[in-house]
Write a protein that holds these residues in place. Structure first.
Motif, PDB file in Angstrom:
ATOM      1  N   LEU A  96       0.833  -1.208   0.000  1.00 38.31           N
ATOM      2  CA  LEU A  96       0.000   0.000   0.000  1.00 38.31           C
ATOM      3  C   LEU A  96       0.868   1.258   0.000  1.00 38.31           C
ATOM      4  O   LEU A  96       0.550   2.244  -0.677  1.00 38.31           O
ATOM      5  CB  LEU A  96      -0.923   0.002   1.222  1.00 38.31           C
ATOM      6  N   THR A  97       1.965   1.231   0.756  1.00 39.48           N
ATOM      7  CA  THR A  97       2.872   2.374   0.803  1.00 39.48           C
ATOM      8  C   THR A  97       3.457   2.657  -0.573  1.00 39.48           C
ATOM      9  O   THR A  97       3.506   3.803  -1.032  1.00 39.48           O
ATOM     10  CB  THR A  97       4.005   2.114   1.808  1.00 39.48           C
ATOM     11  N   VAL A  98       3.911   1.601  -1.245  1.00 40.21           N
ATOM     12  CA  VAL A  98       4.518   1.756  -2.566  1.00 40.21           C
ATOM     13  C   VAL A  98       3.482   2.185  -3.600  1.00 40.21           C
ATOM     14  O   VAL A  98       3.731   3.078  -4.417  1.00 40.21           O
ATOM     15  CB  VAL A  98       5.204   0.442  -2.993  1.00 40.21           C
ATOM     16  N   MET A  99       2.309   1.571  -3.573  1.00 40.35           N
ATOM     17  CA  MET A  99       1.279   1.887  -4.567  1.00 40.35           C
ATOM     18  C   MET A  99       0.722   3.286  -4.396  1.00 40.35           C
ATOM     19  O   MET A  99       0.124   3.842  -5.324  1.00 40.35           O
ATOM     20  CB  MET A  99       0.130   0.875  -4.502  1.00 40.35           C
ATOM     21  N   GLY A 100       0.911   3.876  -3.216  1.00 40.51           N
ATOM     22  CA  GLY A 100       0.417   5.230  -2.994  1.00 40.51           C
ATOM     23  C   GLY A 100       1.002   6.239  -3.957  1.00 40.51           C
ATOM     24  O   GLY A 100       0.400   7.291  -4.214  1.00 40.51           O
ATOM     25  N   SER A 101       2.169   5.918  -4.523  1.00 39.84           N
ATOM     26  CA  SER A 101       2.789   6.829  -5.485  1.00 39.84           C
ATOM     27  C   SER A 101       1.946   6.977  -6.744  1.00 39.84           C
ATOM     28  O   SER A 101       2.007   8.002  -7.420  1.00 39.84           O
ATOM     29  CB  SER A 101       4.185   6.326  -5.854  1.00 39.84           C
ATOM     30  N   PHE A 102       1.155   5.949  -7.065  1.00 39.11           N
ATOM     31  CA  PHE A 102       0.292   6.012  -8.250  1.00 39.11           C
ATOM     32  C   PHE A 102      -0.690   7.175  -8.122  1.00 39.11           C
ATOM     33  O   PHE A 102      -0.813   8.013  -9.028  1.00 39.11           O
ATOM     34  CB  PHE A 102      -0.456   4.688  -8.410  1.00 39.11           C
ATOM     35  N   TRP A 103      -1.388   7.241  -7.019  1.00 39.79           N
ATOM     36  CA  TRP A 103      -2.395   8.280  -6.808  1.00 39.79           C
ATOM     37  C   TRP A 103      -1.740   9.647  -6.625  1.00 39.79           C
ATOM     38  O   TRP A 103      -2.153  10.638  -7.229  1.00 39.79           O
ATOM     39  CB  TRP A 103      -3.247   7.926  -5.593  1.00 39.79           C
ATOM     40  N   GLY A 104      -0.700   9.682  -5.785  1.00 36.88           N
ATOM     41  CA  GLY A 104      -0.098  10.964  -5.436  1.00 36.88           C
ATOM     42  C   GLY A 104       0.509  11.698  -6.614  1.00 36.88           C
ATOM     43  O   GLY A 104       0.290  12.902  -6.792  1.00 36.88           O
ATOM     44  N   LEU A 105       1.275  10.994  -7.454  1.00 40.02           N
ATOM     45  CA  LEU A 105       1.959  11.669  -8.549  1.00 40.02           C
ATOM     46  C   LEU A 105       1.011  12.121  -9.650  1.00 40.02           C
ATOM     47  O   LEU A 105       1.212  13.171 -10.255  1.00 40.02           O
ATOM     48  CB  LEU A 105       3.041  10.769  -9.137  1.00 40.02           C
ATOM     49  N   SER A 106      -0.015  11.334  -9.931  1.00 36.33           N
ATOM     50  CA  SER A 106      -0.942  11.737 -10.993  1.00 36.33           C
ATOM     51  C   SER A 106      -1.666  13.022 -10.612  1.00 36.33           C
ATOM     52  O   SER A 106      -1.773  13.955 -11.419  1.00 36.33           O
ATOM     53  CB  SER A 106      -1.951  10.617 -11.268  1.00 36.33           C
ATOM     54  N   VAL A 107      -2.131  13.093  -9.371  1.00 39.89           N
ATOM     55  CA  VAL A 107      -2.830  14.299  -8.904  1.00 39.89           C
ATOM     56  C   VAL A 107      -1.869  15.487  -8.843  1.00 39.89           C
ATOM     57  O   VAL A 107      -2.216  16.604  -9.241  1.00 39.89           O
ATOM     58  CB  VAL A 107      -3.467  14.040  -7.521  1.00 39.89           C
ATOM     59  N   GLN A 108      -0.656  15.237  -8.367  1.00 39.63           N
ATOM     60  CA  GLN A 108       0.313  16.331  -8.235  1.00 39.63           C
ATOM     61  C   GLN A 108       0.677  16.925  -9.587  1.00 39.63           C
ATOM     62  O   GLN A 108       0.736  18.153  -9.752  1.00 39.63           O
ATOM     63  CB  GLN A 108       1.568  15.813  -7.537  1.00 39.63           C
ATOM     64  N   TYR A 149      10.331   8.244  -4.481  1.00 37.79           N
ATOM     65  CA  TYR A 149      11.042   7.116  -3.876  1.00 37.79           C
ATOM     66  C   TYR A 149      11.810   7.556  -2.631  1.00 37.79           C
ATOM     67  O   TYR A 149      11.764   6.884  -1.593  1.00 37.79           O
ATOM     68  CB  TYR A 149      11.996   6.517  -4.908  1.00 37.79           C
ATOM     69  N   VAL A 150      12.517   8.677  -2.734  1.00 35.09           N
ATOM     70  CA  VAL A 150      13.294   9.180  -1.589  1.00 35.09           C
ATOM     71  C   VAL A 150      12.382   9.437  -0.392  1.00 35.09           C
ATOM     72  O   VAL A 150      12.738   9.138   0.756  1.00 35.09           O
ATOM     73  CB  VAL A 150      14.042  10.468  -1.983  1.00 35.09           C
ATOM     74  N   LEU A 151      11.193   9.945  -0.644  1.00 35.72           N
ATOM     75  CA  LEU A 151      10.260  10.262   0.437  1.00 35.72           C
ATOM     76  C   LEU A 151       9.560   9.019   0.982  1.00 35.72           C
ATOM     77  O   LEU A 151       9.075   9.026   2.117  1.00 35.72           O
ATOM     78  CB  LEU A 151       9.227  11.268  -0.063  1.00 35.72           C
ATOM     79  N   ALA A 152       9.501   7.956   0.191  1.00 36.85           N
ATOM     80  CA  ALA A 152       8.824   6.732   0.638  1.00 36.85           C
ATOM     81  C   ALA A 152       9.714   5.868   1.518  1.00 36.85           C
ATOM     82  O   ALA A 152       9.216   5.144   2.392  1.00 36.85           O
ATOM     83  CB  ALA A 152       8.352   5.926  -0.572  1.00 36.85           C
ATOM     84  N   ILE A 153      11.028   5.932   1.318  1.00 38.53           N
ATOM     85  CA  ILE A 153      11.953   5.058   2.040  1.00 38.53           C
ATOM     86  C   ILE A 153      11.858   5.209   3.567  1.00 38.53           C
ATOM     87  O   ILE A 153      11.851   4.213   4.295  1.00 38.53           O
ATOM     88  CB  ILE A 153      13.401   5.286   1.552  1.00 38.53           C
ATOM     89  N   PRO A 154      11.799   6.444   4.128  1.00 38.33           N
ATOM     90  CA  PRO A 154      11.669   6.538   5.587  1.00 38.33           C
ATOM     91  C   PRO A 154      10.431   5.828   6.119  1.00 38.33           C
ATOM     92  O   PRO A 154      10.490   5.200   7.186  1.00 38.33           O
ATOM     93  CB  PRO A 154      11.583   8.056   5.827  1.00 38.33           C
ATOM     94  N   VAL A 214      17.041  -7.751   1.254  1.00 36.46           N
ATOM     95  CA  VAL A 214      17.489  -7.408  -0.098  1.00 36.46           C
ATOM     96  C   VAL A 214      16.309  -7.453  -1.064  1.00 36.46           C
ATOM     97  O   VAL A 214      16.107  -6.534  -1.878  1.00 36.46           O
ATOM     98  CB  VAL A 214      18.606  -8.362  -0.566  1.00 36.46           C
ATOM     99  N   ALA A 215      15.503  -8.507  -0.968  1.00 37.80           N
ATOM    100  CA  ALA A 215      14.332  -8.640  -1.842  1.00 37.80           C
ATOM    101  C   ALA A 215      13.306  -7.549  -1.549  1.00 37.80           C
ATOM    102  O   ALA A 215      12.688  -6.998  -2.474  1.00 37.80           O
ATOM    103  CB  ALA A 215      13.697 -10.018  -1.670  1.00 37.80           C
ATOM    104  N   ILE A 216      13.119  -7.223  -0.262  1.00 37.84           N
ATOM    105  CA  ILE A 216      12.153  -6.184   0.109  1.00 37.84           C
ATOM    106  C   ILE A 216      12.524  -4.860  -0.549  1.00 37.84           C
ATOM    107  O   ILE A 216      11.683  -4.216  -1.195  1.00 37.84           O
ATOM    108  CB  ILE A 216      12.093  -6.016   1.646  1.00 37.84           C
ATOM    109  N   PHE A 217      13.777  -4.452  -0.414  1.00 41.55           N
ATOM    110  CA  PHE A 217      14.161  -3.136  -0.941  1.00 41.55           C
ATOM    111  C   PHE A 217      14.311  -3.145  -2.463  1.00 41.55           C
ATOM    112  O   PHE A 217      14.145  -2.110  -3.109  1.00 41.55           O
ATOM    113  CB  PHE A 217      15.409  -2.633  -0.238  1.00 41.55           C
ATOM    114  N   LEU A 218      14.576  -4.304  -3.037  1.00 36.47           N
ATOM    115  CA  LEU A 218      14.549  -4.400  -4.492  1.00 36.47           C
ATOM    116  C   LEU A 218      13.139  -4.160  -5.009  1.00 36.47           C
ATOM    117  O   LEU A 218      12.920  -3.358  -5.934  1.00 36.47           O
ATOM    118  CB  LEU A 218      15.039  -5.784  -4.940  1.00 36.47           C
ATOM    119  N   LEU A 219      12.156  -4.821  -4.403  1.00 36.55           N
ATOM    120  CA  LEU A 219      10.765  -4.680  -4.850  1.00 36.55           C
ATOM    121  C   LEU A 219      10.203  -3.301  -4.522  1.00 36.55           C
ATOM    122  O   LEU A 219       9.419  -2.744  -5.291  1.00 36.55           O
ATOM    123  CB  LEU A 219       9.901  -5.772  -4.219  1.00 36.55           C
ATOM    124  N   VAL A 220      10.590  -2.744  -3.362  1.00 39.03           N
ATOM    125  CA  VAL A 220      10.152  -1.386  -3.017  1.00 39.03           C
ATOM    126  C   VAL A 220      10.695  -0.392  -4.034  1.00 39.03           C
ATOM    127  O   VAL A 220       9.979   0.514  -4.495  1.00 39.03           O
ATOM    128  CB  VAL A 220      10.607  -1.010  -1.593  1.00 39.03           C
TER     129      VAL A 220
END
Length: 298
Positions: A58-70, A102-107, A129-135
């Motif tokens: 959900l955290t990663v997919m949030g970029s879909f909504w946020g960037l399109s609106v922005q 991406y930079v803002l999502a990592i924290p 390693v797999a978690i941060f690769l997929l993120v």
């Protein structure tokens, strides 16, 4: 590259000043984490790890909504027109959007993992390693999907309608909110055509340490191919001016970005073991042993 990084720093500053961004990028996913952990975790480390995979999705997919609106907001307010005066192209502008997100999502990702380890007593780090690769790949891919929507819509209202339709599919048919194992067999097979499914099942497998290197590689490859296709489509359709309109048929490019996942979906439905992997992850979360030979449902 220098222009991209300069734009990235500007975008990060603008986002940090936005209270709405801080709510949806930090408070909203953390609220989901606490809710899911208390409701479904039941004190089991395996269940908490599975919940963590879902919330990271959900955290990663949030970029879909946020960037399109922005991006649509920037275009309607004439901000993109000002950026155009600088010696930057559409590629640098779009790349900076993806990188800043991406930079803002990592924290938030680090905080979610820390909470699961310290407050909910998850006894494994999973495959970091797999978690941060997929993120990383997932954040870029879903950001690019959001940029396509922004590129093919003419108004904020239109953007929100298309976002809502796509977001509902991502949310409820990927396994991020409702485990795919509890859905009807035909819906499980439909979910294999969605990019969100590869992100969700990949992260759930990484956090529970149940996914193999080959499975993680498949997820990352599917998302990376989707990223390349989506970024190029959004770059070709990018508009600086609010007066520049796109014809209705341009919205079909949103479907074109799904072509790689249609191919992966066909392959998984006919020859792959994705559904067996999904059921195995769910059994692990419930604390049940997986059968000696898992088979995909028919």
């Amino acid at each position: 590259m220098r222009h991209t990084w300069t734009l990235t720093k500007i975008r990060i500053r603008l986002a940090i000043r936005n209270r709405m961004f801080l709510f949806f990028s930090l408070i909203f996913p953390l609220g989901f984490l606490v809710f899911f952990a208390l409701l479904f975790g039941k004190g089991k480390s395996g269940a908490i790890a599975y919940v963590l995979g879902s919330v990271l999705t959900l955290t990663v997919m949030g970029s879909f909504w946020g960037l399109s609106v922005q991006l649509v907001t920037f275009r309607e307010q004439g901000i993109l027109r000002r950026f155009r005066l600088a010696p930057v192209g559409a590629g640098a502008m779009l790349a900076s959007s993806i990188l800043s997100n991406y930079v803002l999502a990592i924290p938030t990702v680090f905080i979610e993992i820390f909470i699961c380890r310290s407050l909910f007593h998850m006894n494994t780090w999973g495959n970091l390693v797999a978690i941060f690769l997929l993120v990383t790949v997932g954040s870029a891919t879903f950001s690019a999907f959001g940029l396509i929507v922004a590129s093919v819509t003419n108004t904020m209202q239109e953007t929100q309608i298309i976002n809502q339709i796509i977001w509902m599919g991502f949310l409820f048919l990927s396994g991020a909110t409702v485990p795919l194992s509890v859905l009807p067999s035909w819906l499980q097979r439909v979910s294999l055509f969605l990019p969100a499914t590869y992100l969700a099942t990949g992260l759930q497998g990484a956090t529970t340490s149940t996914a193999t290197i080959a499975e993680i590689s498949t997820d990352a490859a599917a998302l990376a191919i989707g990223l390349v296709v989506a970024f190029e489509i959004s770059r070709q359709l990018f508009r600086w001016e609010p007066e520049a309109k796109v014809p209705p048929r341009a919205k079909l490019w949103v479907l074109a970005a799904m072509i790689p996942f249609l191919v992966f979906g066909v392959w998984q439905n006919m020859w792959g073991s994705r559904l067996a992997q999904i059921h195995g992850q769910f059994r692990t979360a419930e604390g049940r042993a997986a059968p000696a030979s898992a088979t995909t449902p028919h």
